[in-house]
Scaffold this active site. Structure first.
Site, PDB file in Angstrom:
ATOM      1  N   CYS B  87      14.966  88.559 123.196  1.00 33.04           N
ATOM      2  CA  CYS B  87      16.119  88.240 123.968  1.00 33.04           C
ATOM      3  C   CYS B  87      17.128  87.208 123.316  1.00 33.04           C
ATOM      4  O   CYS B  87      18.178  86.890 124.092  1.00 33.04           O
ATOM      5  CB  CYS B  87      15.601  87.838 125.403  1.00 33.04           C
ATOM      6  SG  CYS B  87      14.065  88.298 125.695  1.00 33.04           S
ATOM      7  N   HIS B 336      20.591  91.325 132.522  1.00 38.37           N
ATOM      8  CA  HIS B 336      20.124  90.811 131.227  1.00 38.37           C
ATOM      9  C   HIS B 336      19.958  92.139 130.359  1.00 38.37           C
ATOM     10  O   HIS B 336      18.853  92.466 130.052  1.00 38.37           O
ATOM     11  CB  HIS B 336      18.833  90.185 131.298  1.00 38.37           C
ATOM     12  CG  HIS B 336      18.219  89.548 130.252  1.00 38.37           C
ATOM     13  ND1 HIS B 336      18.856  89.039 128.892  1.00 38.37           N
ATOM     14  CD2 HIS B 336      16.808  89.499 129.514  1.00 38.37           C
ATOM     15  CE1 HIS B 336      18.201  88.822 128.079  1.00 38.37           C
ATOM     16  NE2 HIS B 336      16.849  89.050 128.529  1.00 38.37           N
TER      17      HIS B 336
END
Lengths: 132, 387, 350
Positions: B87, B336
């Site tokens: 991420c 996200h």
């Protein structure tokens, strides 16, 4: 299709909690390390089989899992700390309302997952509350 | 080493974009960034693309080449590199681009991030994301990503005075902000009740504590500060770039509730910028889960280790508070798309520092920070930008 | 003298009551309980199978006595529910008890007597000097077809017996077998559930073979029922072992400690071996045990066993592992839906 060799390579760890110990400084490692990060080349490394007794450091109840574990939900996942020091992540075999931080646990041999209906079965270690 | 500035930004809308492919998303973001920078493309010397898992989501590797090709830059044979740190891929992509320009090796560099997550089912998504953690020792035994952060939450709440309501407030605040962000995945405001009545994902985290699965892309254009004014009247300077690593498995961390990599990267960033936390006007932190925002605020040094919940509850981190956190809506409300988030965070800060953030503008914003985390804290990238 | 060096058992914690199964199929629970003498049966957890049960039973056995696992020269696991049709459960067990790689192994199938066949094999290997210790395990997660009579008793559990000649806690003086080709109960390759011949499983199956092996053993040893402290028979239900005991001349008291089927159900390959373990749990030096297993297909293995002083010596610690009674304590009852989920009876999307 998951890797046959990747699972097989770790069987001593998954079945028997085989790690290592640095006899020079007394630090234990699980999974095994062949080089002590503190003593480095001066450290004498020996195989060490953890009996598996320890305590729960933190936990959660997994209710949405990846495909491989979908059929097992809800299950308790925890970070367990062996009495010798190292920590590992593992499933607990207990009710979700039974688990407590600090709870003593001992290891049991269970089926972790399988590679579908026709693939290899992955056995390994889970933990149960240890009354004594 | 020379000073670096951001001269252009571009973000696609974030969400479930059934009609947009991986390539579409990237080209869209890239085009927006180039237009914003007022460049046509030949100026670009190199490109860095953050992407966690195109291989698992769309069975495609070699992303650097793919992106160069679809950006129309392959014929110019530019250097194009995929950067991966789960991420934190976007944050690292930005850092690599920064280093390329700061070092003098490149002049105009694009830093981008893209993730197309909805082409596979939920189960496959959960499994792909678990690759951000330790596959052998966490994933193999049934740990999921929310499960790992849930264990951080259990540990945190056992040691510090954080209430369930305070934790939920993080999501409420971020949805409030996201409702004012045109590209955000979620535009509805929510209440504490929404969070607390949503279904449990991994105790104690509920659906609304968790950032969603999102498609999206973002891109920024970097230039040496000394050339920036040729392209834009509002260059934003990169005051600091920092990166740190830690053990990949949560169980190997020194302290389960402290992301030491955040602490290290934060300190390095402040040191490089010659600033301290009170100099920061707003910050985009990595709220993959509500608990992550709580830890981030503390671990970056904005407050003491047990205070972030209280500060959130009191509105200190709200849009009109002393330290607005996640004005974009954060990962929770903005969405996200894994590889894109780190770049989106830069886009948000740049927007704010230029005074272009519309309904979510923070008055007088002059210095902003971005904080991007990979996995449960094994990689952290922190950047400081200022005008 | 070849005999039992140590033993261990394992029974999963979950149970389902006969009346709960009867409720689902509209049967009369009193009739079932009355007819079978069984009230409940054990149910495996979702992550338990024949291999995990076999490992736990083996580990329990090894907890009771200090044995260097590398001295275990053979591992045989008998079951009707091996997790793999090809790839032995015995290898997984061998690895999990650290007996590998210097050992021989194989899986056995002979319906409910596969475990005792393993005992006989180990006895031969030890007596011939080929190995020092042999591990014989009977373990099953038995499957009964939904609504079939067998569903009320098909249970999960296992026992491990370590055979050797160094100071056994119980000597096995003799073993005899009686085997024929009798189709009383079977399962074809690829089929999920077994089938059986109904009442044919009684006289031509269970009784003929147990009586055959038992009489053969008594002839060879010159001993009769009165010469034994205890007797253990294969327990598909409570009625059959009670009846065969009576026919052979054993008293209800002799079979009592080993008769665990009323709450446990029929653990198939584990059945007579768990009965033996339960009997050994409270046996004293000098006690003698008569055991006869039965496996459909069909055959019976009978054993003449004598408990030695070693069972109460310093080298053997019965309390280091749970007794069968302890394993049966504190069950977690499940309803039919949970039971079906645990047993994989619900057809899932593949």
């Amino acid at each position: 299709m998951s890797s046959v060799a990747r699972f097989w390579r770790k069987i001593p760890q998954r079945y028997n909690l085989v790690g290592t110990k640095c006899t020079t400084c007394g630090r234990y490692f699980f999974p095994p390390r062949s080089l002590c990060p503190d003593c480095r080349r001066a450290g004498k490394i020996q195989e060490y089989r953890f009996p598996g007794s320890g305590k729960v450091v933190t936990y959660t109840v997994i209710r949405t899992a990846s495909e491989q574990f979908e059929q097992m939900t809800p299950y308790v996942l925890a970070i367990v700390q062996f009495d010798e020091g190292p920590r590992l992540t593992a499933q607990l075999v207990c009710r979700s309302d039974e688990v407590r931080i600090g709870m003593r646990v001992r290891p049991v041999f269970r089926r972790i997952s399988a590679d579908g209906e026709s693939g290899v079965i992955h056995y390994g270690t889970k933990f149960v509350p240890d009354g004594q | 080493m020379r000073d670096v500035a951001v001269i252009g930004i571009g973000c696609t809308p974030f969400g479930e974009k059934w009609g947009s492919s991986f390539r579409d998303l990237f080209v869209q973001a890239g085009t927006l960034a180039l237009e914003d920078a007022g460049i046509s493309g030949e100026e670009i010397g190199a490109m860095y693309v953050g992407n966690m898992s195109a291989g698992r989501f769309i069975e495609q590797e070699h992303i650097g080449a793919l992106i160069a090709d679809y950006s129309g830059l392959a014929t110019g044979h530019i250097a194009s590199t995929r950067v991966e740190a789960a991420c934190a891929s976007g944050g690292l992509s930005f850092r690599q681009a920064f280093i390329a320009v700061a070092s003098g090796i490149e002049d105009i560099v694009v830093a981008a991030g893209v993730e197309k997550m909805t082409d596979v089912g939920a189960g496959a998504s959960v499994d792909a994301l678990a690759g951000a953690a330790d596959r052998e020792w966490e994933g193999f035994v049934g740990a999921t990503f929310p499960g790992l952060y849930a264990m951080i939450a259990t540990d945190y709440m056992n040691r510090y005075p954080l209430t369930r309501e305070q934790l939920a407030q993080v999501a409420v605040k971020n949805h409030y902000n996201g409702a004012r962000n045109p590209i955000a995945q979620f535009s509805q405001e929510i209440t504490i009740e929404t969070v607390l009545s949503s279904s449990l994902v991994a105790d104690p985290l509920r659906l609304f504590d968790c950032s969603p699965i999102t498609d999206g892309a973002a891109a920024v254009v970097l230039a040496p500060l000394e050339q920036a004014r040729e392209y834009t009247d509002t260059p934003v300077r990169v005051l600091a770039s920092a990166q740190a690593s830690d053990t990949i498995a949560l169980h190997d961390r020194r302290d389960i509730s402290t992301l030491d990599a955040t602490v290290a990267a934060g300190r390095r960033a402040f040191s490089m910028a010659g600033l301290s936390p009170r100099d920061i006007d707003l910050v985009e932190v990595h709220d993959c889960f509500t608990i992550a925002e709580i830890c981030a605020i503390e671990d970056l040094g904005f407050c003491r280790k047990d205070e972030a919940g209280k500060l959130t509850w009191e509105g200190v981190t709200a849009l009109d508070g002393d330290l607005p956190v996640n004005t974009s809506g954060g990962l929770k409300a903005c969405g996200h798309p894994v590889g894109a988030t780190g770049i989106k965070q830069v886009c948000e800060i740049v927007s704010q520092l230029r005074g272009e953030a519309g309904k979510r503008q923070v008055d007088g914003a002059r210095v902003g920070m971005t904080h991007n985390v990979g996995g449960t804290g094994a990689t952290v990238a922190v950047h400081v930008l200022g005008v | 003298m070849v005999g039992i060096i140590t033993y261990g058992a394992y029974i999963p914690r979950f149970r389902i009551k006969v009346e709960e199964i009867a409720r689902v199929w509209g049967a009369n629970p009193d009739d079932i309980r009355g007819g079978l003498g069984v009230h409940s049966k054990s149910v495996p957890d979702m992550d338990e199978d024949t291999a995990t049960i076999a490992v736990e039973a083996a580990r329990n056995a090894l907890r009771r006595r200090e044995i260097d696992p590398s001295e275990i020269g053979a591992v045989y696991v008998g079951s009707e529910s091996h997790p793999y049709a090809v790839k032995p459960t015995a290898c997984t067990v061998g690895e999990a008890i650290e007996a590998t790689p210097v050992m021989t192994a194989a899986d056995y199938e002979f319906a409910c007597k596969a475990g005792t066949a393993a005992i006989q094999t180990c006895m031969g290997l030890v007596a011939s000097g080929m190995i020092r210790y042999g591990l014989a395990i009977g373990s099953d997660v038995a499957q009964g077809a939904p609504s079939d009579a067998l569903e009320y008793t098909a249970a999960a559990g296992g026992a491990a017996i370590l055979i050797g000649a160094d100071d056994p806690v119980a000597i096995i003086h003799r073993t005899c077998s009686f085997t024929t080709d009798t189709p009383d109960f079977w399962r074809r390759e690829g089929q999920g559930y077994p089938r059986h011949g109904g009442r044919f499983t009684g006289e031509p199956g269970y009784f003929r073979h147990i009586e055959g092996a038992s009489r053969l053993l008594m002839e060879k040893t010159g001993k009769g029922p009165k010469d034994y402290t205890y007797a253990v028979f294969h327990q598909p239900n409570a009625k059959f072992p009670q009846r065969v005991a009576k026919v052979l001349g054993f008293s209800p008291n002799q079979i009592k400690p080993g008769l665990v089927v009323p709450v446990l159900g029929n653990t198939y390959s584990g059945s007579s071996m768990i009965g033996l373990a339960a009997t050994l749990d409270q046996a004293k030096p000098g006690d003698t045990i008569f055991m006869a297993s039965f496996g459909s297909g069909a055959g019976s293995d009978a054993f003449d066993i004598e408990v030695t002083d070693a069972i109460e010596s310093d080298t053997f610690s019965r309390s280091a592992a749970p007794s069968v009674a302890a394993l049966l304590e504190d069950p977690i009852y499940v309803d039919y839906a949970q039971y079906a989920r645990h047993k994989g009876k619900i057809v899932m999307q593949k």
